[in-house]
Design a protein around this motif. Structure first.
Motif, mmCIF file in Angstrom:
data_model
loop_
_atom_site.group_PDB
_atom_site.id
_atom_site.type_symbol
_atom_site.label_atom_id
_atom_site.label_comp_id
_atom_site.label_asym_id
_atom_site.label_seq_id
_atom_site.Cartn_x
_atom_site.Cartn_y
_atom_site.Cartn_z
ATOM 1 N N PHE A 107 14.558 0.804 7.350
ATOM 2 C CA PHE A 107 12.886 0.494 6.631
ATOM 3 C C PHE A 107 13.210 0.149 5.508
ATOM 4 N N LEU A 108 14.333 -0.817 5.602
ATOM 5 C CA LEU A 108 14.393 -1.730 3.719
ATOM 6 C C LEU A 108 13.409 -2.532 3.825
ATOM 7 N N SER A 109 13.099 -2.628 2.914
ATOM 8 C CA SER A 109 11.187 -3.727 2.529
ATOM 9 C C SER A 109 11.904 -5.092 3.239
ATOM 10 N N GLY A 110 11.230 -5.911 3.854
ATOM 11 C CA GLY A 110 11.597 -7.402 4.354
ATOM 12 C C GLY A 110 12.633 -7.233 5.203
ATOM 13 N N MET A 137 5.161 -2.660 7.505
ATOM 14 C CA MET A 137 4.426 -2.309 7.580
ATOM 15 C C MET A 137 4.335 -0.932 8.720
ATOM 16 N N THR A 138 5.488 -1.010 9.047
ATOM 17 C CA THR A 138 5.995 -0.345 10.145
ATOM 18 C C THR A 138 6.064 1.550 9.110
ATOM 19 N N ILE A 139 6.473 1.319 7.635
ATOM 20 C CA ILE A 139 6.410 2.671 6.632
ATOM 21 C C ILE A 139 4.228 2.648 6.151
ATOM 22 N N ASP A 140 3.547 1.737 6.125
ATOM 23 C CA ASP A 140 2.768 1.654 5.917
ATOM 24 C C ASP A 140 1.585 2.257 6.919
ATOM 25 N N GLN A 141 2.121 1.821 8.816
ATOM 26 C CA GLN A 141 1.486 2.438 9.359
ATOM 27 C C GLN A 141 1.612 4.498 9.537
ATOM 28 N N MET A 142 3.032 4.136 9.811
ATOM 29 C CA MET A 142 3.379 5.644 8.771
ATOM 30 C C MET A 142 2.383 6.576 8.144
ATOM 31 N N LEU A 143 2.673 5.957 7.193
ATOM 32 C CA LEU A 143 1.838 6.629 6.208
ATOM 33 C C LEU A 143 0.397 6.233 6.705
ATOM 34 N N SER A 144 -0.484 5.693 6.776
ATOM 35 C CA SER A 144 -1.437 5.630 7.027
ATOM 36 C C SER A 144 -2.667 5.414 8.330
ATOM 37 N N SER A 145 -1.557 5.856 9.368
ATOM 38 C CA SER A 145 -1.760 6.532 10.946
ATOM 39 C C SER A 145 -2.369 5.461 11.531
ATOM 40 N N ARG A 146 -2.640 4.030 10.119
ATOM 41 C CA ARG A 146 -3.378 3.061 11.377
ATOM 42 C C ARG A 146 -1.919 1.832 12.552
ATOM 43 N N GLN A 164 7.102 10.699 2.809
ATOM 44 C CA GLN A 164 5.952 11.070 3.125
ATOM 45 C C GLN A 164 6.235 10.222 4.286
ATOM 46 N N ALA A 165 6.330 9.076 4.529
ATOM 47 C CA ALA A 165 5.817 8.719 5.923
ATOM 48 C C ALA A 165 6.790 8.985 7.106
ATOM 49 N N TYR A 166 8.466 9.665 7.104
ATOM 50 C CA TYR A 166 8.242 10.446 8.074
ATOM 51 C C TYR A 166 8.143 11.794 8.089
ATOM 52 N N PRO A 186 17.485 3.679 -8.184
ATOM 53 C CA PRO A 186 16.976 2.259 -8.084
ATOM 54 C C PRO A 186 15.494 1.908 -7.429
ATOM 55 N N ASN A 187 16.315 2.009 -5.615
ATOM 56 C CA ASN A 187 14.843 1.702 -4.869
ATOM 57 C C ASN A 187 13.589 2.311 -4.895
ATOM 58 N N VAL A 188 13.975 3.454 -5.757
ATOM 59 C CA VAL A 188 12.320 4.205 -5.743
ATOM 60 C C VAL A 188 11.427 3.236 -7.065
ATOM 61 N N ILE A 189 12.333 2.322 -7.547
ATOM 62 C CA ILE A 189 11.683 1.772 -8.940
ATOM 63 C C ILE A 189 11.563 0.816 -8.715
ATOM 64 N N ILE A 190 12.076 -0.062 -6.879
ATOM 65 C CA ILE A 190 10.988 -1.090 -6.228
ATOM 66 C C ILE A 190 10.846 -1.225 -5.785
ATOM 67 N N GLN A 191 9.572 -2.203 -6.221
ATOM 68 C CA GLN A 191 8.278 -3.122 -5.986
ATOM 69 C C GLN A 191 8.307 -3.388 -4.425
ATOM 70 N N ALA A 192 7.681 -2.582 -3.576
ATOM 71 C CA ALA A 192 8.252 -3.080 -1.972
ATOM 72 C C ALA A 192 6.901 -4.563 -1.470
ATOM 73 N N GLY A 193 7.145 -4.783 -0.207
ATOM 74 C CA GLY A 193 6.946 -5.635 0.206
ATOM 75 C C GLY A 193 7.184 -7.158 0.317
ATOM 76 N N CYS A 194 6.965 -7.702 0.946
ATOM 77 C CA CYS A 194 7.976 -8.859 1.297
ATOM 78 C C CYS A 194 7.093 -10.069 1.351
ATOM 79 N N GLY A 195 7.824 -11.326 2.285
ATOM 80 C CA GLY A 195 7.320 -12.945 1.719
ATOM 81 C C GLY A 195 6.948 -13.278 3.024
ATOM 82 N N GLU A 196 6.702 -14.066 3.024
ATOM 83 C CA GLU A 196 5.744 -14.953 3.821
ATOM 84 C C GLU A 196 5.886 -14.545 5.050
#
Ligand code: SF4
Ligand code: SF4
Ligand code: SF4
Lengths: 129, 808
Positions: free
Chosen positions: B180-183, B434-443, B471-473, B756-766
């Motif tokens: 689950f680490l971002s990217g 994307m996995t965490i997003d899906q766990m959160l959004s159910s989409r 929340q995702a879990y 510090p993980n909780v104040i790191i902006q998630a998001g991956c590269g191209e």
């Protein structure tokens, strides 16, 4: 016995502290082997630095110093085993033996020291366990 | 097929990437002349290889001493005969006894009604049969209604469990293998880039392939070792022990350390490049430009074995020294000197996590691969040796999903179709964000259950905001945790807890590169705990027995190591088994499945210009991207000037400590005493400006939130940078979540308090990989006295967590 011959009979720990990284393996090995609590040590690391000496040159060393609670792992060495700190030292910079033999390891190229803790001097040793 | 490249590649050659392929020469050396078990002073001594839990996944040689009469664990020592670490141990294995007899070990399977998640007193003991039946029933029900894809199997750094857990999930039918680490920004990006560019993974040659190590005829120490973006003495990452570098220093190797901080290795280096966090790719490109323009490269190697040299040079052109120096904060002269040292032979690079932890980590990794390639370091003595799993043993890499999953099932992998670099580079993980997003959004569909094994994601990989991972879990109906200890993740999110035993209590196989050795069971597991492998085997067989051949878990081990040509019992007698190692395999047809000369890439050469990246719509040549939050760059939507005024300091994270492996070991008294509190490093000037003194508790804050750590003033640190510990939780604190005075969530065992993980902006590269975990911005200021959460009380910890040898 002359003072001189007595000193050659002394046992000690050699530290090639040029390469001691401060990994704590010696400290913790001693604590586990001798059942020492978290705030007592048979050998204790000293950190010297970091500071800048001049452009691109830094002072940054670690040196482990045996305490009065170091018994030079008498029960291990009597069976021909290495002291546990020596065995686990991650930089392989420690050695145990007679001071005279250890002195031969000084290569004139890197930083060495020998400690003769109380237990190496034939005076009474404080039980570590 | 996940691993197959379907498109035809123009340049010819094979178009298949098989990270697990290699042609193995016969067994070369073993430790079969030594016993694996004997008696000594009323004790039984068992020779073994450590392999977490607890500890890390290096697998140092150990001797386990047990009581002859009672069979109980007495102590552990290093194994001096073992070539890998020659008797040495780090503090994490030395304190093993405190882990084994820890009063907080979970000893029985437990369940808890999901409505009581987060409540420590609601766990109920169950039998293994009940636990398995419950898991099987719930998982099967979800599979029948919503498909196996709606269950995610997650792993952290993995204590060697990846092949077992993935086999379990493939037996069940799910391809959702998540980290689950971002990217996915840990190790995997470097491996992926290596396979795409070189068709292989490489490591610095510290004689680790030879049983006689540094005395081996034909081995030479690297002339230069680049320590790039890690502190290997502490991290010991990915099968390479940091102190091997010290061994080489004694034999004449010079160091070049690239690190924002003056580590011990940096202080002892010929050259220390104090880099601005996140700019490693720019440095590598600038070095490449010098190596080409000043004609320092290896002409024979480039002409015969590299592809795309001109395009590579073109990509480096914009990186003149002035620009590189401005971006990286490294003086021009030092960059030039580094380039000259890189061109000396043999040179090797011990690279690390900092390379993965940038948005464009694949391109950054490529920039470094290209340096050791154009200077001809690959597979020469003292250079960068190609390595792989010995004998194709499945103890580190997952099995090929194509062997057991249908195309349909494989295609369900989250992100697998969205990022070609994830689809085709041999990586079988889902895309983390994307996995965490899906766990959160159910989409596009809901994730209904989680199998969580050897990871404490809430402490280690949770990213902003602090509740996201939790929340995702918790959005899932049913979560299963496997661990030796209760953790924040288990306490906050899980419904079934399966207790895992520690390595002296189980059989297993140790193998990450170089050699294979049995982990031998020396004593009985405490309570009813079982090994990770046993649990996967027992449950996995219930779903697909064919995938788990053998009637015992040991017979199954024999199956996974069949190419050694020995059974698990036989390999035990050999202690360690090394394959024959050859230098310069690419010149002998030993580096490709078809036996042709060259490398296992589409062109058969090292691809300085990557034909595969090109096909995948990524830039085929290395490049640099400025971190999204940096003194020169702030994302749209913020007022740059204002943001930089509020958050002027670079926050780098993930500092490794001798006392811990990620979030492990916080409850081991003699380890905790080495580093009792979460700390951050700050320069004397920056501290003085803020009235901060050594040991003061401070807030580290950015636009996402704030956390609390203790100041450790470091004289040589750049005044514009602060460096933070990671993955803190406090096993001695409240297992229940709570709020601080200002309403900030503390999390189970206070895991959000100082993390510090909780104040790191998630998001991956191209590429789908990479996140700038090590280069963010922040402000630092003193905590008010009444805001301080707690100073660690070592006396309390020593008392509460004292080993209890009565445990059975
Ligand atoms: S010689 Fe033995 S007693 Fe002395 S410091 Fe080393 S481990 Fe401790
Ligand atoms: S074990 Fe060796 S390298 Fe580690 S701190 Fe002690 S003397 Fe230094
Ligand atoms: S590096 Fe340390 S924790 Fe890892 S196996 Fe070796 S001794 Fe154990």
């Amino acid at each position: 016995m002359s003072e001189n011959s007595q000193s050659t009979e002394a046992f000690g720990l050699l530290i090639n502290y040029e390469y001691c990284t401060g990994c704590h393996s010696c400290e913790v090995s001693c604590q586990m082997e001798h059942n020492l609590p978290t705030d007592r040590w048979g050998i204790k690391l000293q950190k010297i630095g970091p500071w800048q000496i001049k452009q691109d040159v830094y002072q940054y060393d670690f040196v482990p110093i045996p305490t009065d609670q170091c018994d030079l792992c008498a029960s291990r060495t009597s069976k021909g085993k290495k002291p546990l700190c020596v065995k686990h030292c991650q930089s392989l910079v420690m050695d145990y033996g007679k001071v005279n033999d250890l002195l031969k390891r000084f290569d004139g190229k890197s930083k060495f020291t020998i400690f003769v803790p109380k237990s190496g001097t034939k005076s009474e040793v404080i039980q570590v366990s | 097929m996940v691993k197959r490249i379907e498109e035809v590649v123009e340049q010819g050659g094979t178009n298949e990437i098989r990270p697990d392929f290699f042609r193995e020469p016969p067994v070369k050396y073993t430790g079969g002349d030594l016993p694996w078990q004997w008696e000594e002073d009323g004790m039984v001594v068992t020779r073994s290889a450590s392999w977490a839990a607890p500890g890390c996944h290096d697998g140092c040689g150990v001797l386990i001493y047990t009581d002859k009469q009672t069979g109980k664990f007495i102590k552990v020592e290093g194994d001096e005969d073992n070539p890998y670490y020659q008797g040495r141990l780090c503090a994490r294995c030395i304190t093993l006894k405190e882990a084994i007899y820890h009063p907080d070990r979970v000893l029985y399977p437990m369940k808890r009604d999901p409505k009581f998640r987060g409540q420590p007193d609601k766990w109920q003991r169950v039998t293994w049969d009940e636990a398995y039946a419950l898991i099987k029933e719930r998982f099967d029900e979800i599979k029948a209604k919503y498909g196996a894809k709606s269950i995610v199997f997650s792993l952290g750094t993995g204590r060697g469990t990846a092949p077992y857990m993935t086999r379990l999930q493939y037996a069940f039918g799910s391809s959702q293998y998540a980290y689950f680490l971002s990217g996915n920004s840990c190790y995997v990006p470097r491996v992926a880039a290596s396979f795409v560019l070189m068709g292989a993974y490489t490591c610095p040659d510290t004689a680790q392939y030879f049983i006689d190590r540094y005395d081996h005829q034909g081995w030479v120490p690297p002339k230069n070792i680049f320590v790039w973006g890690n502190n290997p003495l502490i991290a010991n990452a990915d099968g390479n022990l940091g102190h091997w570098i010290v061994d080489c220093m004694k034999r004449g190797s010079k160091l070049i350390t690239i690190d924002p901080k003056l580590t011990w290795l940096a202080a002892k280096s010929e050259l220390w490049l104090q880099i601005r966090p996140g700019t490693d790719a720019a440095l590598a490109l600038a070095m490449g430009k010098i190596i080409v323009e000043e004609d320092l490269y290896d002409h024979e190697f480039v002409d015969n074995w590299c592809y795309g040299f001109e395009q590579y040079y073109e990509a480096t052109k914009e990186w003149d020294l002035a620009r590189a120096s401005e971006v990286t904060w490294i003086p021009e002269e030092k960059i030039r000197r580094a380039a000259y040292l890189m061109a000396e032979k043999p040179s090797s690079v011990q690279w690390g996590l900092a390379i993965d932890m940038t948005m464009e980590c694949i391109a950054g990794s490529a920039a470094i691969v290209d340096l050791w390639s154009i200077t001809g370091q690959i597979d020469i003595p003292g250079g960068m040796i190609t390595t792989h799993q010995p004998f194709n043993i499945q103890t580190w890499n997952p099995p090929d999903p194509a062997e057991s999953l249908t195309i349909e099932e494989q295609k369900a992998r989250i992100g697998g179709d969205d990022f070609p670099a994830l689809k085709y580079s041999g990586v079988v993980l889902t895309q983390a964000d994307m996995t965490i997003d899906q766990m959160l959004s159910s989409r596009p569909y809901k994730i209904r259950a989680n199998w969580i094994q050897s990871t404490n994601a809430l402490s280690c990989t949770a990213q902003q905001p602090d509740t996201r991972m939790e929340q995702a879990y918790c959005n899932a109906e049913f979560n299963v945790m496997l661990d030796p200890f209760m953790t924040p993740t288990a306490q906050a999110c899980c419904d079934v807890f399966l207790p895992v035993c520690l390595y002296p209590e189980r059989n297993g196989i140790r193998s990450i590169y170089y050699f294979v050795q049995n982990t031998n069971k020396a004593c009985k597991p405490l309570g009813e705990s079982k090994s990770d492998m046993e649990i996967c085997w027992e449950l996995g067989r219930q779903w697909n027995a064919e995938m788990w051949p053998g009637d015992t878990v040991e017979e199954f081990f024999s199956f996974t190591m069949k190419e050694v040509g020995m059974s698990f019992e036989e390999t035990r007698e050999e202690n360690w088994i090394y394959p024959e190692f050859h230098y310069e395999k690419f010149r002998k047809g030993e580096q490709r499945p078809d036996g042709q000369l060259g490398f296992n890439t589409p062109t058969g050469r090292i691809e300085l210009y990557s034909t595969l990246f090109g096909q995948w719509g990524q830039k085929p040549v290395p490049h640099y991207a400025e971190p999204p939050y940096s003194p020169y760059n702030v994302p749209d939507g913020f007022n740059k000037e204002e943001y930089l005024q509020r958050y002027p300091l670079i926050m780098t994270t993930g500092a490794r400590q001798w006392a811990s492996f990620h979030s492990e070991h916080r409850q081991i008294p003699h380890l905790r005493a080495l580093h009792p509190n979460p700390e951050f490093e700050i320069s004397p000037q920056t501290a003085a400006e803020r009235g901060i003194k050594q040991g003061d508790w401070c807030w580290i804050e950015n636009h996402i939130g704030r956390i609390q750590l203790k100041a450790n003033i470091q004289p040589i640190l750049d005044s514009r940078v602060v460096s933070l510990d990671h993955a803190w939780w406090f096993p001695e604190r409240d297992a229940k979540d709570s709020l601080d005075k200002n309403g900030k969530r503390m999390g189970s065992y206070g895991t959000y308090a100082s993390n510090p993980n909780v104040i790191i902006q998630a998001g991956c590269g191209e590429s789908g990989f990479g996140n700038n975990c090590k280069s963010q911005l922040c402000q630092v200021y003193l905590c008010e006295p009444e805001e301080i959460y707690a100073q660690t009380d070592m006396a309390e910890i020593a008392l509460r967590f004292a080993p209890n040898e009565e445990l059975i």
